[in-house]
Design a protein around this motif. Structure first.
Motif, PDB file in Angstrom:
ATOM      1  N   THR A 306       0.830  -1.208   0.000  1.00 21.56           N
ATOM      2  CA  THR A 306       0.000   0.000   0.000  1.00 21.56           C
ATOM      3  C   THR A 306       0.861   1.253   0.000  1.00 21.56           C
ATOM      4  OG1 THR A 306      -1.814  -1.117   1.156  1.00 21.56           O
ATOM      5  CG2 THR A 306      -1.734   1.287   1.301  1.00 21.56           C
ATOM      6  N   ASN A 307       1.919   1.244   0.803  1.00 25.48           N
ATOM      7  CA  ASN A 307       2.768   2.434   0.886  1.00 25.48           C
ATOM      8  C   ASN A 307       3.571   2.661  -0.392  1.00 25.48           C
ATOM      9  OD1 ASN A 307       2.412   3.812   3.464  1.00 25.48           O
ATOM     10  ND2 ASN A 307       3.059   1.891   4.385  1.00 25.48           N
ATOM     11  N   TYR A 308       4.017   1.596  -1.037  1.00 22.18           N
ATOM     12  CA  TYR A 308       4.733   1.803  -2.303  1.00 22.18           C
ATOM     13  C   TYR A 308       3.792   2.317  -3.388  1.00 22.18           C
ATOM     14  CZ  TYR A 308       9.687   1.019  -2.164  1.00 22.18           C
ATOM     15  OH  TYR A 308      11.036   1.196  -1.967  1.00 22.18           O
ATOM     16  N   LYS A 309       2.536   1.922  -3.332  1.00 22.96           N
ATOM     17  CA  LYS A 309       1.550   2.488  -4.254  1.00 22.96           C
ATOM     18  C   LYS A 309       1.423   3.997  -4.032  1.00 22.96           C
ATOM     19  CE  LYS A 309      -1.457  -1.535  -5.004  1.00 22.96           C
ATOM     20  NZ  LYS A 309      -2.821  -2.077  -4.775  1.00 22.96           N
ATOM     21  N   LYS A 310       1.420   4.408  -2.762  1.00 23.71           N
ATOM     22  CA  LYS A 310       1.342   5.837  -2.453  1.00 23.71           C
ATOM     23  C   LYS A 310       2.603   6.563  -2.914  1.00 23.71           C
ATOM     24  CE  LYS A 310      -1.729   5.394   1.558  1.00 23.71           C
ATOM     25  NZ  LYS A 310      -1.858   5.575   3.036  1.00 23.71           N
ATOM     26  N   ALA A 311       3.744   5.888  -2.782  1.00 25.64           N
ATOM     27  CA  ALA A 311       5.000   6.490  -3.253  1.00 25.64           C
ATOM     28  C   ALA A 311       4.923   6.753  -4.747  1.00 25.64           C
ATOM     29  CB  ALA A 311       6.171   5.572  -2.926  1.00 25.64           C
ATOM     30  N   ILE A 312       4.358   5.805  -5.490  1.00 21.68           N
ATOM     31  CA  ILE A 312       4.224   5.961  -6.942  1.00 21.68           C
ATOM     32  C   ILE A 312       3.240   7.070  -7.281  1.00 21.68           C
ATOM     33  CG2 ILE A 312       3.355   4.803  -9.023  1.00 21.68           C
ATOM     34  CD1 ILE A 312       4.676   2.226  -7.908  1.00 21.68           C
ATOM     35  N   GLU A 313       2.195   7.213  -6.475  1.00 21.82           N
ATOM     36  CA  GLU A 313       1.254   8.316  -6.694  1.00 21.82           C
ATOM     37  C   GLU A 313       1.956   9.668  -6.569  1.00 21.82           C
ATOM     38  OE1 GLU A 313      -1.967   7.888  -3.987  1.00 21.82           O
ATOM     39  OE2 GLU A 313      -2.694   6.008  -4.862  1.00 21.82           O
ATOM     40  N   LYS A 314       2.925   9.729  -5.668  1.00 22.55           N
ATOM     41  CA  LYS A 314       3.666  10.983  -5.466  1.00 22.55           C
ATOM     42  C   LYS A 314       4.690  11.218  -6.574  1.00 22.55           C
ATOM     43  CE  LYS A 314       1.944  12.770  -1.702  1.00 22.55           C
ATOM     44  NZ  LYS A 314       1.383  14.143  -1.675  1.00 22.55           N
ATOM     45  N   ASP A 315       5.242  10.153  -7.117  1.00 23.94           N
ATOM     46  CA  ASP A 315       6.256  10.289  -8.174  1.00 23.94           C
ATOM     47  C   ASP A 315       6.141   9.093  -9.101  1.00 23.94           C
ATOM     48  OD1 ASP A 315       8.395  10.700  -9.801  1.00 23.94           O
ATOM     49  OD2 ASP A 315       9.908  10.825  -8.220  1.00 23.94           O
ATOM     50  N   SER A 316       5.312   9.245 -10.126  1.00 20.29           N
ATOM     51  CA  SER A 316       5.023   8.114 -11.022  1.00 20.29           C
ATOM     52  C   SER A 316       6.142   7.848 -12.012  1.00 20.29           C
ATOM     53  CB  SER A 316       3.729   8.383 -11.794  1.00 20.29           C
ATOM     54  OG  SER A 316       3.850   9.578 -12.561  1.00 20.29           O
ATOM     55  N   ALA A 317       7.159   8.714 -12.051  1.00 19.02           N
ATOM     56  CA  ALA A 317       8.265   8.527 -12.995  1.00 19.02           C
ATOM     57  C   ALA A 317       9.470   7.843 -12.362  1.00 19.02           C
ATOM     58  CB  ALA A 317       8.687   9.880 -13.575  1.00 19.02           C
ATOM     59  N   LYS A 318       9.402   7.557 -11.083  1.00 12.17           N
ATOM     60  CA  LYS A 318      10.551   6.968 -10.383  1.00 12.17           C
ATOM     61  C   LYS A 318      10.560   5.462 -10.596  1.00 12.17           C
ATOM     62  CE  LYS A 318      12.924   7.330  -5.928  1.00 12.17           C
ATOM     63  NZ  LYS A 318      12.825   7.882  -4.557  1.00 12.17           N
ATOM     64  N   ALA A 319      11.466   5.009 -11.436  1.00 11.78           N
ATOM     65  CA  ALA A 319      11.471   3.611 -11.867  1.00 11.78           C
ATOM     66  C   ALA A 319      11.672   2.638 -10.709  1.00 11.78           C
ATOM     67  CB  ALA A 319      12.558   3.399 -12.922  1.00 11.78           C
ATOM     68  N   THR A 320      12.579   2.966  -9.787  1.00 10.11           N
ATOM     69  CA  THR A 320      12.897   2.015  -8.719  1.00 10.11           C
ATOM     70  C   THR A 320      11.693   1.690  -7.841  1.00 10.11           C
ATOM     71  OG1 THR A 320      13.702   3.853  -7.366  1.00 10.11           O
ATOM     72  CG2 THR A 320      15.343   2.612  -8.614  1.00 10.11           C
ATOM     73  N   SER A 321      10.740   2.602  -7.750  1.00 12.55           N
ATOM     74  CA  SER A 321       9.548   2.330  -6.940  1.00 12.55           C
ATOM     75  C   SER A 321       8.750   1.171  -7.525  1.00 12.55           C
ATOM     76  CB  SER A 321       8.671   3.580  -6.845  1.00 12.55           C
ATOM     77  OG  SER A 321       9.316   4.605  -6.120  1.00 12.55           O
ATOM     78  N   TYR A 322       8.663   1.113  -8.848  1.00 12.53           N
ATOM     79  CA  TYR A 322       7.955   0.007  -9.500  1.00 12.53           C
ATOM     80  C   TYR A 322       8.690  -1.313  -9.263  1.00 12.53           C
ATOM     81  CZ  TYR A 322       5.248   3.605 -11.917  1.00 12.53           C
ATOM     82  OH  TYR A 322       4.427   4.670 -12.198  1.00 12.53           O
ATOM     83  N   LYS A 323      10.016  -1.269  -9.323  1.00  7.90           N
ATOM     84  CA  LYS A 323      10.788  -2.501  -9.090  1.00  7.90           C
ATOM     85  C   LYS A 323      10.556  -3.015  -7.674  1.00  7.90           C
ATOM     86  CE  LYS A 323      15.268  -2.365  -8.366  1.00  7.90           C
ATOM     87  NZ  LYS A 323      16.734  -2.268  -8.574  1.00  7.90           N
ATOM     88  N   GLU A 324      10.626  -2.109  -6.692  1.00  4.66           N
ATOM     89  CA  GLU A 324      10.442  -2.527  -5.304  1.00  4.66           C
ATOM     90  C   GLU A 324       9.025  -3.032  -5.071  1.00  4.66           C
ATOM     91  OE1 GLU A 324      12.784  -2.855  -3.147  1.00  4.66           O
ATOM     92  OE2 GLU A 324      14.308  -1.989  -4.471  1.00  4.66           O
ATOM     93  N   LEU A 325       8.042  -2.388  -5.679  1.00  7.36           N
ATOM     94  CA  LEU A 325       6.657  -2.844  -5.537  1.00  7.36           C
ATOM     95  C   LEU A 325       6.488  -4.232  -6.152  1.00  7.36           C
ATOM     96  CD1 LEU A 325       3.728  -2.417  -4.735  1.00  7.36           C
ATOM     97  CD2 LEU A 325       3.389  -1.122  -6.862  1.00  7.36           C
ATOM     98  N   ALA A 326       7.108  -4.450  -7.282  1.00  7.93           N
ATOM     99  CA  ALA A 326       7.033  -5.773  -7.919  1.00  7.93           C
ATOM    100  C   ALA A 326       7.629  -6.845  -7.018  1.00  7.93           C
ATOM    101  CB  ALA A 326       7.761  -5.741  -9.267  1.00  7.93           C
ATOM    102  N   MET A 327       8.746  -6.543  -6.378  1.00  6.02           N
ATOM    103  CA  MET A 327       9.368  -7.526  -5.487  1.00  6.02           C
ATOM    104  C   MET A 327       8.480  -7.818  -4.277  1.00  6.02           C
ATOM    105  SD  MET A 327      12.067  -8.420  -7.033  1.00  6.02           S
ATOM    106  CE  MET A 327      11.158  -8.073  -8.552  1.00  6.02           C
ATOM    107  N   LEU A 328       7.784  -6.790  -3.792  1.00  4.59           N
ATOM    108  CA  LEU A 328       6.867  -7.009  -2.674  1.00  4.59           C
ATOM    109  C   LEU A 328       5.701  -7.889  -3.093  1.00  4.59           C
ATOM    110  CD1 LEU A 328       6.822  -3.425  -1.132  1.00  4.59           C
ATOM    111  CD2 LEU A 328       7.675  -5.486  -0.013  1.00  4.59           C
ATOM    112  N   TYR A 329       5.154  -7.642  -4.285  1.00  4.10           N
ATOM    113  CA  TYR A 329       4.083  -8.495  -4.801  1.00  4.10           C
ATOM    114  C   TYR A 329       4.570  -9.938  -4.925  1.00  4.10           C
ATOM    115  CZ  TYR A 329       0.541  -4.989  -6.051  1.00  4.10           C
ATOM    116  OH  TYR A 329      -0.440  -4.035  -6.017  1.00  4.10           O
TER     117      TYR A 329
END
Length: 492
Positions: A306-329
């Motif tokens: 949930t928190n990484y989703k919020k991080a992406i909402e704040k900065d949708s261009a930050k690639a590493t956030s998607y990678k970390e969210l994928a690893m959590l999934y």
């Protein structure tokens, strides 16, 4: 010539009324000159210029000319008059006073300082610096000029500003303001280690009531950037009372707790996020990234997601956030979500994607192929995609044993039976890996499977070969010792 001067004056007067509202030179800096308040007729005339500057600029010019004639040859009175207009932000009047003083005596130091202040009103920092340079040419140890120079060059020529500040420091070692200015400049230059050293000296000497809040923020951010997290925690707590509405200090306190692995303390410091103590616009993606990492450390994967989703909402261009969210999934046994998010990560990277990113994608496919919640068809689809991806990586990197190792793992479809394909892949792992110290884990895994395969296939000479290899890697390995005993019984 008079008409030209008048035209420039009137034009400047109109511009001053529009452009210099709210603009001022440095009020806290020693101006380097003393100005006396206007009185009598001079005060009356000066007020007339102010009152008429928009309604009757021609008359304002006439009154100003009369004032200039009366003080033209008196530099101190020109400063008195010019400073009045400087404080009122009437640039053309102040500038004409500065020019007249310079014409009277170009070496008149108070006049040079005044000209510098006039230039700063117009944000002409290069022009202001030139005037202070002239002062220093006449008086190399003029600290007021050094301070002014450091101030004007702080943002336009930091190297000159640092040079000036170091000269002041040599002359006045106990000047804490110099340390603050050096800290500010180094912070702006991303020289965080130097910034920490300067801020440390500043905060060790400055009186609590005189602390600059922005410098306190920069100090904390510099400590964060240099990974000095224990000092960061101490300073963030110390500075927090300076401004209860400043999110920087609670943010830095929480970040320090997480980086110091003080999770019990982080349980309290995270409340600036969980209790929404600040306006939503003040939170940044990093706040939620740290909140996600904290949740992950506490094995609360749904909250971390949930928190990484919020991080992406704040900065949708930050690639590493998607990678970390994928690893959590992936860790939360949501492989299809992991794949979708990781593909988004790769699309953001584009041509910047590395072989390691492809390898990570293969790992997600591999995990998905073994996820019990998926249908056999889906699992087979993901197995095929992962196996083909690892095969491509292996072909492109002949010295890479890890891609072959992953292929071997995901090709084990029945761990109770020896499989030819898996045997072939593990033999390739041994061939590629070699025998260096850092590949022991891979050799152990490959040897264990190959012992199982060759003994079950009654290929005892090959079993002896891999058993010897495993014993050389791990003499106490139970599988190797059991195989050794069996092979000896068989006379091999």
């Amino acid at each position: 010539m008079l008409d030209n001067m008048k035209s420039k004056f009137l034009k400047g007067l109109a511009l001053a009324a529009m452009l210099f509202v709210g603009v001022s030179a440095s009020a806290q800096m020693d101006k380097g000159y003393t100005a006396n308040p206007l009185s009598g007729e001079m005060a009356t005339q000066a007020q007339q210029v102010l009152d008429l500057q928009l309604s009757d600029p021609d008359k304002a010019f006439t009154v100003f000319q009369k004032m200039m004639r009366s003080v033209k040859n008196n530099n101190q009175k020109l400063i008195d008059m010019g400073d009045f207009f400087l404080n009122e932000k009437i640039y053309p009047c102040a500038n004409m006073c500065a020019k007249q003083i310079y014409q009277n005596d170009p070496k008149f130091v108070p006049g040079l300082f005044f000209a510098g202040q006039v230039a700063m009103l117009r944000k002409d920092y290069g022009g202001a610096g030139q005037k202070y340079d002239e002062v220093l040419a006449y008086d190399p140890n003029n600290i007021t000029a050094m301070r002014a120079n450091a101030f004007v060059y702080k943002n336009v020529n930091p190297a000159v500003a640092i040079e000036m500040l170091n000269k002041i420091k040599a002359l006045e070692p106990n000047d804490v303001e110099v340390d603050k200015q050096l800290g500010d400049i180094n912070y702006n230059l991303d020289k965080f280690k130097d910034a920490v050293a300067s801020y440390k000296a500043y905060f060790a000497a400055v009186k609590p009531e005189n602390i600059d809040v922005r410098a306190a923020e920069n100090y904390c951010l510099s400590l964060y950037s240099t990974a000095e997290f224990f000092d960061l925690k101490e300073k963030a707590v110390q500075f927090a009372p300076l401004d209860p509405n400043d999110i920087i200090f609670p943010r830095m306190q929480f970040f320090a707790d997480v980086n110091n692995y003080e999770l019990d303390k982080a349980k309290e410091s995270i409340k600036y996020i969980t209790e929404k103590r600040f306006a939503d616009s003040l939170y940044i993606s990093l706040d939620y990234e740290y909140a996600a990492n904290y949740a992950s450390e506490n094995s609360d994967l749904p909250t971390a997601i949930t928190n990484y989703k919020k991080a992406i909402e704040k900065d949708s261009a930050k690639a590493t956030s998607y990678k970390e969210l994928a690893m959590l999934y992936r860790r939360n046994h949501q492989p299809e979500e992991a794949l979708g998010i990781f593909q988004k990560y790769l699309s953001i990277l584009g041509d910047k994607a590395q072989m390691t990113d492809s390898f990570r994608l293969g790992e997600i496919y591999a995990a998905a192929s073994q996820e019990n919640s998926l249908s056999p068809e889906k699992k087979a689809e993901y197995f095929k995609a992962g196996d083909e991806l690892f095969q491509t990586i292996a072909e492109r990197t002949p010295d890479n044993y890890q891609a072959v190792l992953m292929r071997a793992r995901i090709n084990i479809t029945d761990s109770s039976k020896p499989q030819d394909k898996v045997r072939e892949l593990y033999e390739e792992v041994l061939q590629r890996a070699g025998k260096s110290e850092d590949v022991k884990s891979a050799r152990t895994e490959a040897d264990r499977y190959l012992i199982f395969y060759y003994i079950n296939k009654d290929m005892l000479q090959d079993a002896r070969r891999v058993t010897n290899d495993l014993l050389s890697v791990d003499p106490e390995n139970a599988v190797a010792k059991n195989a050794e005993a069996y092979l000896k019984q068989q006379g091999v």
